[in-house]
Scaffold this motif. Structure first.
Motif, PDB file in Angstrom:
ATOM      1  N   ARG B  58       0.850  -1.187   0.000  1.00 48.76           N
ATOM      2  CA  ARG B  58       0.000   0.000   0.000  1.00 48.76           C
ATOM      3  C   ARG B  58       0.888   1.240   0.000  1.00 48.76           C
ATOM      4  NH1 ARG B  58      -3.789  -1.690   4.939  1.00 48.76           N
ATOM      5  NH2 ARG B  58      -2.251  -3.351   5.055  1.00 48.76           N
ATOM      6  N   ASP B  59       0.312   2.359  -0.433  1.00 45.52           N
ATOM      7  CA  ASP B  59       1.067   3.601  -0.378  1.00 45.52           C
ATOM      8  C   ASP B  59       1.105   4.110   1.052  1.00 45.52           C
ATOM      9  OD1 ASP B  59       1.691   3.610  -2.966  1.00 45.52           O
ATOM     10  OD2 ASP B  59       0.050   4.911  -3.606  1.00 45.52           O
ATOM     11  N   VAL B  60       2.244   4.633   1.426  1.00 44.98           N
ATOM     12  CA  VAL B  60       2.411   5.122   2.786  1.00 44.98           C
ATOM     13  C   VAL B  60       2.902   6.566   2.732  1.00 44.98           C
ATOM     14  CG1 VAL B  60       3.642   4.824   4.956  1.00 44.98           C
ATOM     15  CG2 VAL B  60       3.020   2.823   3.597  1.00 44.98           C
ATOM     16  N   THR B  61       2.280   7.407   3.530  1.00 46.34           N
ATOM     17  CA  THR B  61       2.789   8.770   3.657  1.00 46.34           C
ATOM     18  C   THR B  61       3.371   8.909   5.056  1.00 46.34           C
ATOM     19  OG1 THR B  61       1.038   9.545   2.225  1.00 46.34           O
ATOM     20  CG2 THR B  61       2.203  11.207   3.530  1.00 46.34           C
ATOM     21  N   ILE B  62       4.596   9.363   5.113  1.00 51.19           N
ATOM     22  CA  ILE B  62       5.209   9.580   6.423  1.00 51.19           C
ATOM     23  C   ILE B  62       5.355  11.078   6.622  1.00 51.19           C
ATOM     24  CG2 ILE B  62       7.158   9.084   7.929  1.00 51.19           C
ATOM     25  CD1 ILE B  62       7.787   6.685   6.210  1.00 51.19           C
ATOM     26  N   LYS B  63       4.777  11.585   7.691  1.00 57.56           N
ATOM     27  CA  LYS B  63       4.893  13.017   7.986  1.00 57.56           C
ATOM     28  C   LYS B  63       5.818  13.199   9.173  1.00 57.56           C
ATOM     29  CE  LYS B  63       0.406  14.293   6.232  1.00 57.56           C
ATOM     30  NZ  LYS B  63      -0.702  15.228   6.356  1.00 57.56           N
ATOM     31  N   LEU B  64       6.833  14.017   8.959  1.00 57.12           N
ATOM     32  CA  LEU B  64       7.722  14.342  10.073  1.00 57.12           C
ATOM     33  C   LEU B  64       7.332  15.720  10.593  1.00 57.12           C
ATOM     34  CD1 LEU B  64      10.274  14.158  11.866  1.00 57.12           C
ATOM     35  CD2 LEU B  64      11.586  15.034   9.943  1.00 57.12           C
ATOM     36  N   PHE B  65       6.886  15.743  11.820  1.00 59.78           N
ATOM     37  CA  PHE B  65       6.582  17.023  12.455  1.00 59.78           C
ATOM     38  C   PHE B  65       7.789  17.428  13.279  1.00 59.78           C
ATOM     39  CE2 PHE B  65       2.344  15.580  11.481  1.00 59.78           C
ATOM     40  CZ  PHE B  65       1.672  16.757  11.173  1.00 59.78           C
ATOM     41  N   PHE B  66       8.374  18.564  12.925  1.00 56.64           N
ATOM     42  CA  PHE B  66       9.517  19.030  13.702  1.00 56.64           C
ATOM     43  C   PHE B  66       9.522  20.552  13.740  1.00 56.64           C
ATOM     44  CE2 PHE B  66      14.179  20.117  13.810  1.00 56.64           C
ATOM     45  CZ  PHE B  66      14.263  19.977  15.186  1.00 56.64           C
ATOM     46  N   GLN B 131       6.713  25.334  22.632  1.00 60.85           N
ATOM     47  CA  GLN B 131       6.365  23.932  22.542  1.00 60.85           C
ATOM     48  C   GLN B 131       7.020  23.331  21.304  1.00 60.85           C
ATOM     49  OE1 GLN B 131       2.181  23.006  22.394  1.00 60.85           O
ATOM     50  NE2 GLN B 131       2.473  21.504  24.005  1.00 60.85           N
ATOM     51  N   MET B 132       7.781  22.265  21.533  1.00 63.78           N
ATOM     52  CA  MET B 132       8.473  21.642  20.413  1.00 63.78           C
ATOM     53  C   MET B 132       7.778  20.339  20.039  1.00 63.78           C
ATOM     54  SD  MET B 132      12.294  20.030  20.244  1.00 63.78           S
ATOM     55  CE  MET B 132      11.893  18.690  21.334  1.00 63.78           C
ATOM     56  N   PHE B 133       7.501  20.196  18.745  1.00 65.39           N
ATOM     57  CA  PHE B 133       6.968  18.930  18.248  1.00 65.39           C
ATOM     58  C   PHE B 133       8.072  18.215  17.503  1.00 65.39           C
ATOM     59  CE2 PHE B 133       3.268  21.632  18.703  1.00 65.39           C
ATOM     60  CZ  PHE B 133       2.356  20.779  19.309  1.00 65.39           C
ATOM     61  N   PHE B 134       8.207  16.948  17.762  1.00 64.69           N
ATOM     62  CA  PHE B 134       9.210  16.161  17.048  1.00 64.69           C
ATOM     63  C   PHE B 134       8.711  14.719  17.020  1.00 64.69           C
ATOM     64  CE2 PHE B 134      13.901  14.632  17.057  1.00 64.69           C
ATOM     65  CZ  PHE B 134      13.817  14.406  15.707  1.00 64.69           C
ATOM     66  N   GLY B 135       7.927  14.409  16.023  1.00 64.17           N
ATOM     67  CA  GLY B 135       7.376  13.063  15.957  1.00 64.17           C
ATOM     68  C   GLY B 135       7.038  12.679  14.529  1.00 64.17           C
ATOM     69  N   LEU B 136       6.645  11.444  14.370  1.00 62.86           N
ATOM     70  CA  LEU B 136       6.358  10.931  13.034  1.00 62.86           C
ATOM     71  C   LEU B 136       4.922  10.419  12.975  1.00 62.86           C
ATOM     72  CD1 LEU B 136       9.481   8.773  12.139  1.00 62.86           C
ATOM     73  CD2 LEU B 136       8.761  10.883  11.033  1.00 62.86           C
ATOM     74  N   VAL B 137       4.296  10.616  11.840  1.00 62.48           N
ATOM     75  CA  VAL B 137       2.970  10.039  11.615  1.00 62.48           C
ATOM     76  C   VAL B 137       3.029   9.215  10.338  1.00 62.48           C
ATOM     77  CG1 VAL B 137       0.557  10.518  11.173  1.00 62.48           C
ATOM     78  CG2 VAL B 137       1.849  11.967  12.729  1.00 62.48           C
ATOM     79  N   PRO B 148       4.986   9.440  18.893  1.00 59.56           N
ATOM     80  CA  PRO B 148       4.682  10.762  19.450  1.00 59.56           C
ATOM     81  C   PRO B 148       5.910  11.627  19.682  1.00 59.56           C
ATOM     82  CG  PRO B 148       3.695   9.004  20.757  1.00 59.56           C
ATOM     83  CD  PRO B 148       4.607   8.347  19.788  1.00 59.56           C
ATOM     84  N   TYR B 149       7.012  11.002  20.050  1.00 56.54           N
ATOM     85  CA  TYR B 149       8.215  11.796  20.261  1.00 56.54           C
ATOM     86  C   TYR B 149       9.429  10.972  19.863  1.00 56.54           C
ATOM     87  CZ  TYR B 149      11.937  14.461  22.450  1.00 56.54           C
ATOM     88  OH  TYR B 149      13.085  15.168  22.663  1.00 56.54           O
ATOM     89  N   LEU B 150      10.284  11.573  19.053  1.00 55.79           N
ATOM     90  CA  LEU B 150      11.504  10.886  18.627  1.00 55.79           C
ATOM     91  C   LEU B 150      12.616  11.266  19.602  1.00 55.79           C
ATOM     92  CD1 LEU B 150      11.105  11.626  14.855  1.00 55.79           C
ATOM     93  CD2 LEU B 150      11.136   9.342  15.829  1.00 55.79           C
TER      94      LEU B 150
END
Lengths: 244, 627, 315
Positions: B58-66, B131-137, B148-150
């Motif tokens: 399947r197609d996968v989208t990975i979003k890096l929030f940083f 507030q720092m976001f650093f995670g992957l979806v 939730p947090y790398l």
């Protein structure tokens, strides 16, 4: 480049013709072993790795490399031998490169002589020798970058002490750029993108990246670029002196 | 004029050069070649990952929030974020278009920030309040999954975490795992409230399994194993009823995969079931066995035998004193089978008081040892072990040079342990199967405590989250085993690709030697102390029995003399114990001396000889000249 | 062999060399004269391509010093002022190094160095670090370094500076011996040296050429050229003065010496007066104890040609 070999040889052997070279090497080794064991606590760490050594190396180089590079041009100018050198059929590039590479080779020898540390961790445990190798590659590249700065400052003054101090100051700034404490301090004044650019121009960021065990083309290109800039400035100072 | 021209040409030269360099570096930052020099290829995608990605359907989208634009980001986090981006790019490159990457900088009060929160990315408060976001979806079809947090401290496990997250949605449906245990391996939220809500008693190992598989609980007295399960894990089976044993037996006969953890002496059991074990006048039953089932799979295991290994001894705290305890065994790479996919990439495990498994003599099945002990291993009785203090127990362990195994995988066409058919109490159900249709594999490990959180993971708090970081490969062993038996060998290849500690083996050896050398003396002194203490106790007992309050002068004198003796002997023992440390400290000093002196002296010598030679040559020519 | 045209060199705002032009044919020994700071060394440094001219250029053996500097340097052997060299190297190491950079390798470099050992008499210090050598030996090492590749052009900046008279003599002999097949430019502020070695002298003052001639021709410019110095008895002094006033072509007459017995007689321009004086004094029976005709004095010429310039530069 036909004259590169004799020039390089004269410059490289020149280090060993003066007792200063041996004193340099001995002091460097004592300092690096001291840092590794006493400050870095290698033995107490119970970890077969040379991290304690490589952590202190950028700071040791800060003093050691300008000391190796300070004489390269300043001494030629003080003693007037530069007049011999540049009236020989030698191109500017040959002269600059041969001096730089001779100094670099000398630093490589000094670095190589830290091999007992490597033997020690291999004796004590099973370190990741790939990582250690990368650490040495990174150290050598960083030493080159420091040295090109020192070559440049050496060409600025007849006085070795002045060129040494200038070299230390410039290298110190270049080390600071990538140092966390410094960038945090800058963060309150400058925008984030600028801090990123500036932090990326520092030595430590790239050195640490390599010494983790990852030879990344970007870090290598960075160091080669830094060396090129230093040597280009060096050449320009010499040319300017010739002309004005 | 000319000088001005000179100056401008030089200055413009510098500017041009710097521009050229900056653009070169900029271009270089886009295309990069990397050469991973680490022994374990920590920085490269492993073959397992590549294979897994290749199987994506399947197609996968990975979003890096940083939150890259935050000013006061710690440098390590920034560096790590770059690293994460890089590894994501490698995933993308390896996926042949299946994976797409988005990098999002969720600035405060924007839609991006809202999305980050919606996806479950944890905002971490920085010292100045940002507030720092650093995670992957991961968006896989309609499903989503977040890290939730790398944590930079988990860098070594980054690749695995991503692969695991990618696979979680794809694979969770496929491998169903049942866990049966007499311990609360899978806990229900307990009534006890912790500061953050009810304390979840579930072991980290199950959470680890859940991340990979669909895990369900199977009651310890189940009369039937659901046929939907692909793998059954039986941990610490204590006196299982016949119907349950039969159910397990038939599960295996029908091709179900089984992992068994048995333990001659489980302190975890003692600890978790403290109340239940305290039956007056009764020895706590903290051993486990599968008896005839193990025999049916050609595995020999004795629930009364505890195994220890002097050279694998681990520092433990025994009543406030650190000792090297040979029944806590640190298993290094060399003792973990390199041939097996389960242990092939593991680096280090910790076994906490286990037993041994061996192959039944003359059996035709294939016995693949997974965890081995060294030649310094020996045994102790499980029954007495519980009442002996660890120091004495360590001393009683006599290495005998025998080969011993802690875990093994047995493969063969097994026969049912119930040759006579279903035992009484089993009604209906499927037809009795006396023999398996094909080869099957059972993994047996003779310790259960190793999977308990205390022995397997470090926990630390990061904001509202409790971060769990493996301390060794204990959990990986189980996950690998399930993975292996469940048929996915890809994740096994990625797992445990961390930079596990590389301790000074030489120091450990010296410690062992020293212990051997001083052991006799220490033992004698300890014996003396014990004698003294016993006598003292006797005298005190006399006092309580007889004339309760009055001690005669002679008794008092004796007591104080004993006390004096005890002090003296204890002091002697302390010195002997100090000697144990001495050899190591001496080694340290010697190494520093060698490092400090060897090359500097050689360099000085070389320097002096060069100058001597040069000056001698010059004197020679001078002399020659005079002639 | 060497052709200099309009060479100008500025240092900061100061113009050290103000457009110098001259030619040196093959085989000539040219002496560069001038007071300190006149621009001698600067000109030589430009010719040897150590510094670049601000404007103007020069060719050496047909090669341009700016466009083809390597080819120029290959043809030149250069002894810089005060003969600097790498002090930590021994003589043989240094000479071999120069030979190698000059395009000789290995054995041939050593051979070239060995040849210099004889030519410059360096045997006694062959394996000695240069920094331990005396001034004279260092100068010789500098010479050896300049001669090692047998260059067609030799440029020597004050080659005898700091040497004792014997050493000076040796060096001059050496230079003269090379004169037949080399073009040599040497700078000096010692006038006798020009007399002793040079076929031609160029005097530079304050960045410009103020005189360019053979030493003889220069001397003719002197006030002293053909002047006559005679010694008479003090009692005859007045008699002699009276006699001199009668001779045509005589300019100034000076009485020298504490005992007032020596008279110097300067001729008018282009006149030769020695013969007239000697004949007339015989006729008048004047007791001349000593009569000497002067050649002309270079130092005097030097002073006179450079003075005005120096004065001008002081303003």
């Amino acid at each position: 480049m036909e004259n590169f070999v004799p020039l390089f040889r004269r410059e490289f052997l020149g280090y060993f013709r003066s007792p200063v070279a041996y004193v340099f090497i001995v002091i460097f080794l004592l300092a690096s072993v001291g840092c590794t064991f006493f400050l870095g606590g290698l033995f107490e760490s119970d970890q077969a790795s040379l991290d304690p050594f490589f952590n202190y190396l950028p700071w040791l180089f800060l003093v050691f490399v300008p000391a190796v590079g300070m004489r390269l041009w300043a001494e030629e100018r003080r003693s007037g031998t530069i007049e011999i050198l540049f009236t020989l059929p030698v191109t500017m590039t040959e002269a600059v490169l041969s001096k730089f590479l001779a100094g670099w080779a000398f630093l490589a020898v000094a670095l190589f002589l830290t091999f007992p540390l490597w033997l020690t961790v291999n004796y004590l445990g099973n370190p990741d020798n790939g990582v250690i190798f990368a650490g040495y590659v990174g150290s050598l590249l960083m030493a080159g970058a420091y040295l090109s700065v020192s070559c440049f400052t050496s060409s600025l003054s007849k006085n070795q002490v002045i060129s040494f101090v200038l070299g230390v100051v410039i290298c110190f700034v270049l080390v600071l750029l990538g140092w966390g404490v410094f960038t945090d301090l800058m963060a309150s004044i400058f925008p984030a993108w600028l801090i990123d650019v500036v932090a990326d121009a520092g030595f430590i960021t790239h050195f640490q990246s390599i010494s983790r065990g990852l030879l990344d083309s970007r870090d290598i290109i960075y160091f080669i670029s830094a060396i090129t800039v230093g040597l280009a400035l060096n050449t320009m100072t010499l040319n300017a002196r010739k002309a004005s | 004029m000319n000088r001005f021209k000179q100056f401008t040409s030089t200055a413009s030269g510098v500017v041009v050069l710097i521009l050229a360099i900056v653009s070169l570096n900029f271009i270089a930052s886009k295309i990069n070649f990397r050469f991973d020099l680490t022994q374990d290829k920590v920085f490269s995608l492993s073959d397992g990952t590549r294979s897994l990605i290749g199987k994506l359907d399947r197609d996968v989208t990975i979003k890096l929030f940083f939150s890259r634009s935050l000013k006061e980001l710690p440098v390590p986090v920034k560096t790590y974020a770059t690293r994460v981006e890089e590894i994501l790019q490698e995933y993308k490159a390896a996926s042949k278009g299946r994976i797409s990457i988005e990098v999002i900088d969720p600035k405060p009060d924007t839609d991006d920030e809202e999305w980050a929160q919606k996806y479950g990315i944890t905002g971490v408060r920085l010292p100045k309040g940002d507030q720092m976001f650093f995670g992957l979806v991961f968006l896989i079809g309609t499903q989503e999954m977040a890290i939730p947090y790398l944590d930079p401290r988990r860098e070594e496990f980054l690749e695995y975490d991503i692969a695991e997250a990618l696979m979680s949605k794809v694979k969770k449906d496929s491998v169903a795992v049942g866990v049966m245990s007499s311990l609360t391996v899978i806990g229900s939220p307990s009534p006890v409230m912790g500061p953050q809500g009810p304390i979840d008693e579930t072991w980290a190992v199950v959470n680890d399994l859940r991340r990979n598989f669909q895990v369900s609980k199977v009651e310890a007295d189940a009369k039937e194993i659901p046929s939907s399960l692909k793998v059954l894990i039986v941990l610490h089976p204590k006196e299982l009823p016949e119907p349950t044993l039969y159910a397990i037996d038939q599960f295996v006969m029908n091709g179900g995969k089984l992992i068994v953890g048995v333990d001659p002496m489980s302190r975890t059991d003692l600890q978790l079931n403290a109340n239940a074990q305290k039956v007056p006048g009764q020895t706590p039953k903290i051993g486990s066995d599968l008896e005839k089932l193990l025999a049916a799979w050609d595995v020999e295991y004795d629930k009364n035998v505890l195994v220890g290994d002097q050279s694998l001894a681990t520092q433990i705290n025994a009543g406030g004193q650190m000792i090297r305890y040979p029944f806590f065994m640190t298993i290094n790479e060399s003792l973990l089978s390199r041939q097996s996919v389960i242990t092939g990439k593991l680096k280090s495990m910790l076994i906490a008081e286990g037993g041994t498994v061996s192959h039944k003599a003359g059996a035709t099945s294939k016995f693949e040892p997974l965890i081995q002990l060294s030649k310094d291993s020996g045994t102790a009785s499980a029954a007495s072990a519980l009442y002996t203090n660890p120091i004495d127990l360590s001393r009683s362990l006599k290495p005998d040079g025998k080969d011993r195994y802690l875990a093994a995988a047995v493969t063969g066409r097994f026969k049912s342990a119930f040759s006579a058919g279903a035992p009484s109490g089993v009604f209906g159900g499927a037809k009795h199967k006396p023999e398996a249709d094909a080869d099957n594999t059972v993994v047996v490990i003779a310790d259960v405590d190793l999977f308990y959180d205390q022995n397997a993971v470090d926990k630390f708090r990061f904001g509202p989250q409790i971060m769990i970081r493996p301390r060794n490969d204990n959990l990986n062993f189980l996950v690998n085993a399930v993975d292996y038996l469940g048929g996915s060998e890809d994740l096994i290849a990625i797992r445990s690709k961390g930079r596990i500690a590389r301790p000074f083996t030489r120091v450990a050896e010296i410690q062992k030697e020293a212990q051997k050398r001083w052991q006799a003396e220490e033992e004698a002194l300890t014996q003396q102390i014990n004698d003294l203490q016993r006598k003292l106790n006797e005298m005190q007992a006399q006092r309580t029995d007889g004339n309760r309050f009055a001690l005669n002068a002679q008794q008092q004198a004796e007591i104080s003399k004993f006390r004096e003796d005890e002090r003296r002997v204890k002091k002697q023992r302390r010195e002997v114990r100090k000697n144990l440390r001495d050899d190591i400290e001496q080694l340290g000093r010697r190494l520093i001396a060698v490092n400090m002196l060897f090359v500097p002296i050689a360099a000085t010598g070389l320097g002096v000889s060069v100058f001597y030679r040069r000056s001698r040559r010059y004197h020679l020519t001078k002399k020659g000249d005079r002639k | 062999m060497i052709s200099v045209s309009g060479l100008v060199r500025d240092f900061g705002g100061f113009r050290a060399v103000k457009g110098i032009s001259f030619e040196v044919p093959k085989g000539q020994i040219l002496g560069f004269l001038g007071p300190n700071g006149a621009g001698k060394s600067t000109t030589m440094k430009m010719l040897t391509c150590f510094i670049e001219p601000t404007s103007g250029t020069a060719t050496v053996g047909g090669k341009d010093i700016i466009k083809d500097s390597i080819a120029v340097r290959k043809q030149i052997g250069y002894l810089p002022e005060s003969a600097p060299s790498y002090g930590e190297m021994t003589v043989v190491e240094f000479l071999s190094f120069v030979a190698e950079v000059r395009g000789m390798f290995g054995a041939s470099a050593l051979k070239a160095a060995e040849a210099m050992r004889e030519t410059c008499d360096l045997g006694a210090v062959w394996d000695q670090p240069i920094e331990t050598l005396s001034k004279g030996y260092r100068q010789r090492v500098g010479f050896a370094q300049a001669l090692i590749h047998d260059p067609p052009v030799l440029i020597l900046d004050e080659p005898t500076d700091g040497l004792d008279p014997n050493q000076k003599h040796e060096v001059r002999k050496l230079i003269k011996s090379m004169a037949n097949n080399k073009t040599i430019i040497l700078s000096t502020h010692i006038l006798e040296e020009v007399d002793a070695i040079c076929e031609r002298a160029v005097i530079i003052a304050n960045g410009s050429i103020v005189a360019d001639a053979t030493p003889g021709a220069l001397r003719e410019r002197s006030r002293f050229h053909n002047a006559v110095t005679m010694k008479v008895a003090p009692s005859d002094l007045e008699k002699a003065q009276a006699m001199l006033s009668g001779i045509g072509g005589i300019g100034n007459v000076e009485v020298l010496g504490g005992d007032r017995s020596t008279i110097r007689v300067f001729p008018k321009k282009g006149e030769s007066i020695a013969l007239k004086i000697s004949e007339l004094s015989k006729q008048r029976n004047l007791g001349i104890e000593e009569l000497q005709v002067e050649q002309g004095r270079l130092d005097e010429v030097f002073r006179s040609v450079t003075k005005s310039e120096v004065k001008a530069s002081k303003d």
